[in-house]
Design a protein around this motif. Structure first.
Motif, PDB file in Angstrom:
ATOM      1  N   TYR A  33       1.809  -1.524  13.926  1.00 52.24           N
ATOM      2  CA  TYR A  33       2.274  -0.995  12.641  1.00 52.24           C
ATOM      3  C   TYR A  33       1.066  -0.607  11.805  1.00 52.24           C
ATOM      4  O   TYR A  33      -0.068  -1.031  12.059  1.00 52.24           O
ATOM      5  CB  TYR A  33       3.135  -2.017  11.903  1.00 52.24           C
ATOM      6  CG  TYR A  33       2.473  -3.365  11.735  1.00 52.24           C
ATOM      7  CD1 TYR A  33       1.561  -3.606  10.700  1.00 52.24           C
ATOM      8  CD2 TYR A  33       2.740  -4.398  12.627  1.00 52.24           C
ATOM      9  CE1 TYR A  33       0.944  -4.833  10.558  1.00 52.24           C
ATOM     10  CE2 TYR A  33       2.125  -5.636  12.500  1.00 52.24           C
ATOM     11  CZ  TYR A  33       1.238  -5.845  11.459  1.00 52.24           C
ATOM     12  OH  TYR A  33       0.613  -7.068  11.334  1.00 52.24           O
ATOM     13  N   SER A  34       1.281   0.181  10.758  1.00 53.49           N
ATOM     14  CA  SER A  34       0.191   0.714   9.947  1.00 53.49           C
ATOM     15  C   SER A  34       0.043  -0.053   8.637  1.00 53.49           C
ATOM     16  O   SER A  34       0.858  -0.907   8.285  1.00 53.49           O
ATOM     17  CB  SER A  34       0.455   2.186   9.633  1.00 53.49           C
ATOM     18  OG  SER A  34       1.464   2.304   8.629  1.00 53.49           O
ATOM     19  N   ASN A  35      -1.021   0.312   7.919  1.00 50.48           N
ATOM     20  CA  ASN A  35      -1.201  -0.144   6.543  1.00 50.48           C
ATOM     21  C   ASN A  35      -0.180   0.540   5.630  1.00 50.48           C
ATOM     22  O   ASN A  35       0.406   1.556   5.974  1.00 50.48           O
ATOM     23  CB  ASN A  35      -2.613   0.179   6.063  1.00 50.48           C
ATOM     24  CG  ASN A  35      -2.975   1.652   6.250  1.00 50.48           C
ATOM     25  OD1 ASN A  35      -3.080   2.114   7.377  1.00 50.48           O
ATOM     26  ND2 ASN A  35      -3.154   2.379   5.159  1.00 50.48           N
ATOM     27  N   ARG A  36       0.038  -0.047   4.448  1.00 53.26           N
ATOM     28  CA  ARG A  36       0.956   0.543   3.455  1.00 53.26           C
ATOM     29  C   ARG A  36       0.197   1.544   2.584  1.00 53.26           C
ATOM     30  O   ARG A  36      -0.973   1.327   2.258  1.00 53.26           O
ATOM     31  CB  ARG A  36       1.532  -0.545   2.552  1.00 53.26           C
ATOM     32  CG  ARG A  36       2.886  -1.095   2.969  1.00 53.26           C
ATOM     33  CD  ARG A  36       2.912  -1.767   4.288  1.00 53.26           C
ATOM     34  NE  ARG A  36       4.200  -2.449   4.518  1.00 53.26           N
ATOM     35  CZ  ARG A  36       4.580  -2.950   5.666  1.00 53.26           C
ATOM     36  NH1 ARG A  36       3.786  -2.873   6.724  1.00 53.26           N
ATOM     37  NH2 ARG A  36       5.757  -3.549   5.794  1.00 53.26           N
ATOM     38  N   VAL A  37       0.876   2.636   2.215  1.00 51.70           N
ATOM     39  CA  VAL A  37       0.303   3.634   1.318  1.00 51.70           C
ATOM     40  C   VAL A  37       1.299   3.902   0.199  1.00 51.70           C
ATOM     41  O   VAL A  37       2.463   4.220   0.458  1.00 51.70           O
ATOM     42  CB  VAL A  37      -0.018   4.952   2.061  1.00 51.70           C
ATOM     43  CG1 VAL A  37      -0.557   5.984   1.081  1.00 51.70           C
ATOM     44  CG2 VAL A  37      -1.019   4.709   3.175  1.00 51.70           C
ATOM     45  N   THR A  38       0.846   3.756  -1.035  1.00 54.39           N
ATOM     46  CA  THR A  38       1.699   3.986  -2.202  1.00 54.39           C
ATOM     47  C   THR A  38       1.463   5.404  -2.729  1.00 54.39           C
ATOM     48  O   THR A  38       0.339   5.756  -3.096  1.00 54.39           O
ATOM     49  CB  THR A  38       1.405   2.961  -3.306  1.00 54.39           C
ATOM     50  OG1 THR A  38       1.658   1.640  -2.804  1.00 54.39           O
ATOM     51  CG2 THR A  38       2.288   3.206  -4.527  1.00 54.39           C
ATOM     52  N   ILE A  39       2.521   6.198  -2.731  1.00 56.36           N
ATOM     53  CA  ILE A  39       2.439   7.594  -3.155  1.00 56.36           C
ATOM     54  C   ILE A  39       3.087   7.739  -4.529  1.00 56.36           C
ATOM     55  O   ILE A  39       4.185   7.229  -4.760  1.00 56.36           O
ATOM     56  CB  ILE A  39       3.156   8.522  -2.149  1.00 56.36           C
ATOM     57  CG1 ILE A  39       2.614   8.295  -0.735  1.00 56.36           C
ATOM     58  CG2 ILE A  39       2.987   9.977  -2.560  1.00 56.36           C
ATOM     59  CD1 ILE A  39       1.153   8.592  -0.575  1.00 56.36           C
ATOM     60  N   ASN A  67      -6.428   7.524   6.433  1.00 60.43           N
ATOM     61  CA  ASN A  67      -7.826   7.087   6.388  1.00 60.43           C
ATOM     62  C   ASN A  67      -7.982   5.734   5.709  1.00 60.43           C
ATOM     63  O   ASN A  67      -9.019   5.428   5.135  1.00 60.43           O
ATOM     64  CB  ASN A  67      -8.715   8.119   5.684  1.00 60.43           C
ATOM     65  CG  ASN A  67      -8.902   9.370   6.488  1.00 60.43           C
ATOM     66  OD1 ASN A  67      -9.115   9.308   7.697  1.00 60.43           O
ATOM     67  ND2 ASN A  67      -8.792  10.517   5.839  1.00 60.43           N
ATOM     68  N   LEU A  68      -6.943   4.928   5.788  1.00 59.36           N
ATOM     69  CA  LEU A  68      -6.905   3.584   5.210  1.00 59.36           C
ATOM     70  C   LEU A  68      -6.941   3.596   3.677  1.00 59.36           C
ATOM     71  O   LEU A  68      -7.114   2.566   3.033  1.00 59.36           O
ATOM     72  CB  LEU A  68      -8.052   2.714   5.754  1.00 59.36           C
ATOM     73  CG  LEU A  68      -7.845   1.199   5.748  1.00 59.36           C
ATOM     74  CD1 LEU A  68      -6.603   0.812   6.523  1.00 59.36           C
ATOM     75  CD2 LEU A  68      -9.044   0.466   6.295  1.00 59.36           C
ATOM     76  N   VAL A  69      -6.788   4.788   3.080  1.00 58.32           N
ATOM     77  CA  VAL A  69      -6.693   4.869   1.621  1.00 58.32           C
ATOM     78  C   VAL A  69      -5.300   4.412   1.216  1.00 58.32           C
ATOM     79  O   VAL A  69      -4.297   4.911   1.729  1.00 58.32           O
ATOM     80  CB  VAL A  69      -6.960   6.306   1.140  1.00 58.32           C
ATOM     81  CG1 VAL A  69      -6.817   6.394  -0.377  1.00 58.32           C
ATOM     82  CG2 VAL A  69      -8.347   6.755   1.579  1.00 58.32           C
ATOM     83  N   SER A  70      -5.235   3.469   0.291  1.00 54.34           N
ATOM     84  CA  SER A  70      -3.964   2.800  -0.010  1.00 54.34           C
ATOM     85  C   SER A  70      -3.075   3.568  -0.974  1.00 54.34           C
ATOM     86  O   SER A  70      -1.946   3.151  -1.231  1.00 54.34           O
ATOM     87  CB  SER A  70      -4.234   1.411  -0.588  1.00 54.34           C
ATOM     88  OG  SER A  70      -4.979   1.501  -1.792  1.00 54.34           O
ATOM     89  N   THR A  71      -3.569   4.695  -1.524  1.00 52.35           N
ATOM     90  CA  THR A  71      -2.762   5.462  -2.482  1.00 52.35           C
ATOM     91  C   THR A  71      -2.820   6.942  -2.148  1.00 52.35           C
ATOM     92  O   THR A  71      -3.675   7.408  -1.395  1.00 52.35           O
ATOM     93  CB  THR A  71      -3.250   5.259  -3.927  1.00 52.35           C
ATOM     94  OG1 THR A  71      -4.588   5.756  -4.027  1.00 52.35           O
ATOM     95  CG2 THR A  71      -3.195   3.805  -4.329  1.00 52.35           C
TER      96      THR A  71
END
Length: 486
Positions: A225-231, A147-151
């Motif tokens: 390609y997608s956005n980056r997500v930091t977990i 959902n475009l949430v970056s974390t």
């Protein structure tokens, strides 16, 4: 005679043999291996044209009806069921070498395709070309995950599920809309490097890091390609739950409500300005109001929370008239709009019809009716606001009437609420007005009647009340009844 006949037969056989040899010689050609004018066929809706060049010999061996055919193998290079890419018209090609153009099919998806050339008259087939990658890129633009949430966060010992959004918000072109595509997930190892993790439409993350996914177009370069997500992994305390506004922050409410999204969890509770929002228990929350929004996310054995100060870009505006206004005959009413809009435009309406030329922030009103003005911001948010108001004829307490009415309905609807009599009996006419109840009690006696009886609540009920009046003037005396109805 017999010798002559035998000689004729031998001659005929010899001519036939020469003709057959000549015909068989002409009916054979050799087609060289096709050379590719490209190293990869990475096609999309905007580009899908490729060239190949081949030679054949001898040129004289072609029949006038010959056609050359370009065939494509399957993704493994096999020609068991080849695909025809191009067929020339009969007799189109007469000289060697030959360069032909073709397009790859929209189903192309692999690294080891080959082509070959065939002729029809005479029948001949070339060797296979060198292998090449061929992909038709149905989706070739960035898309969103999470959902475009970056974390995101997961409790120690748990996991976090990353998914490709479908459909996602705004103009997101989800690659999941194209069933033939496959996907590769990666984890960043530095600002410029990454390692392959897994294939699939989702990724279950068990290690902290920054992840993204690409559509698998093999060795072809791609913008899919997608956005980056930091977990992150939560070992103690509470994690941060990032909140993202789909329309940005500040946002333009004219584009509809914005969607607030947070990290994935087991359950959610949204708050506005510190107070819980009833039934706001999903991963997303839709709003068009400014305010401080926060969310509490249950991750299982740990919690996450976050907040966002959401700001609406809708401009402020006000108008100096009331919703209902009165206008005396011969008077004018000036309506003025004040606004903070960028490069505003104005349009005034009367009874839902555009007033020609009324495009300023002020308008001089000279007639009664239903008015509205639309203010449009033409720079920035490009939003609009509307003010509606009415202008009615001013109330005349002393209308010019001929007869004395005998019915009054004091119900506050603005119609026939008081006993209105001809002006020759009202204030200034030296007339004496007396009103009595049906029991003879005087309820009003005045020589300065202002057309304002009754002035107070007479406790009307389902039974109509009857009163009597006496009007004494210099000219005559009038008597009659007044019935009050609800």
């Amino acid at each position: 005679m017999q010798k002559i006949t035998l000689l004729k037969h031998v001659t005929i056989l010899l001519c036939s043999f020469v003709f057959l040899v000549s015909k068989n010689t002409k009916a054979q050609i050799v087609i060289g291996t096709p050379n590719l004018g490209f190293s990869q066929a990475c096609a999309n809706s905007s580009f899908n044209t490729y060239n190949t060049t081949f030679v054949f010999s001898p040129e004289a061996g072609l029949d006038s009806s010959n056609q050359f055919i370009i065939e494509l193998s399957d993704a493994d290079g096999n020609f068991t069921s080849p695909t025809v890419l191009h067929t020339t018209t009969p007799g189109e090609i007469t000289t060697s070498p030959v360069t032909l153009s073709f397009s790859i099919p929209t189903t192309a998806y692999g690294e080891n395709y080959r082509i070959r050339i065939k002729s029809t008259a005479p029948v001949a087939t070339s060797s296979r070309s060198v292998p090449f990658a061929a992909y038709y890129k149905h989706q070739d633009s960035p898309f969103t995950i999470n959902n475009l949430v970056s974390t995101g966060a997961f409790c120690s010992g748990g996991s976090y599920l990353l998914t490709i959004d479908n459909p996602g918000t705004g103009s997101n072109d989800s690659p999941l809309n194209y069933p033939t595509l496959t996907f590769n997930w990666f984890r960043e190892t530095s600002a410029t490097t990454s390692v392959f993790i897994a294939e699939g439409e989702t990724l279950e993350v068990t290690d902290a890091g920054t992840y993204f996914v690409e559509t698998n177009y093999g060795s072809c370069t791609s913008n899919s390609y997608s956005n980056r997500v930091t977990i992150s992994e939560v070992t103690s305390g509470e994690a941060t739950a990032t909140i993202v506004s789909s329309l940005g922050n500040p946002f333009c409410p004219e584009q509809n409500a914005t969607v607030l999204s947070t990290i994935n969890g087991n359950s959610y509770q949204w708050y506005k300005d510190g107070a819980p929002i009833i039934n706001a228990t999903n991963q997303t929350y839709e709003t068009n109001l400014s305010g401080t929004y926060s969310v509490q996310v249950d991750l299982g054995s740990c919690q996450a929370s976050g907040s966002i100060d959401l700001v609406s870009e809708l401009f402020s505006a006000s108008i100096n008239v009331s919703e209902e206004n009165t206008l005396e005959e011969g008077e004018t009413l000036t309506a003025t709009v004040t606004t903070s809009a960028n490069a505003p435009e104005y349009q005034w309406y009367l009874n839902n019809t555009i007033i020609s030329g009324a495009t300023q922030n002020t308008y001089e009103i000279t007639e009664i009716g239903e008015y509205s003005v639309v203010i449009t911001e033409t720079s920035g948010c490009n939003a609009s606001r509307t003010f509606d108001f009415s202008v009615i004829e001013a109330y005349n307490p002393f209308p010019d009437i001929d007869k004395i009415p005998n019915i009054v309905s004091p119900n506050g609807d603005g119609v026939n609420d008081t006993w209105i009599i001809p002006t020759k009996y009202t204030s200034g006419s030296n007339s004496e007005i007396t009103i009595m109840s049906n029991r003879g009690e005087i309820v009003l006696k005045t020589d300065n009647y202002l057309n304002n009886w009754p002035e107070n609540n007479l406790d009307l009920n389902s039974i109509n009340k009857v009163y009597y009046y006496i009007i004494k003037s210099e000219q005559d005396t009038k008597k009659g009844t007044i019935t009050l109805i609800k």
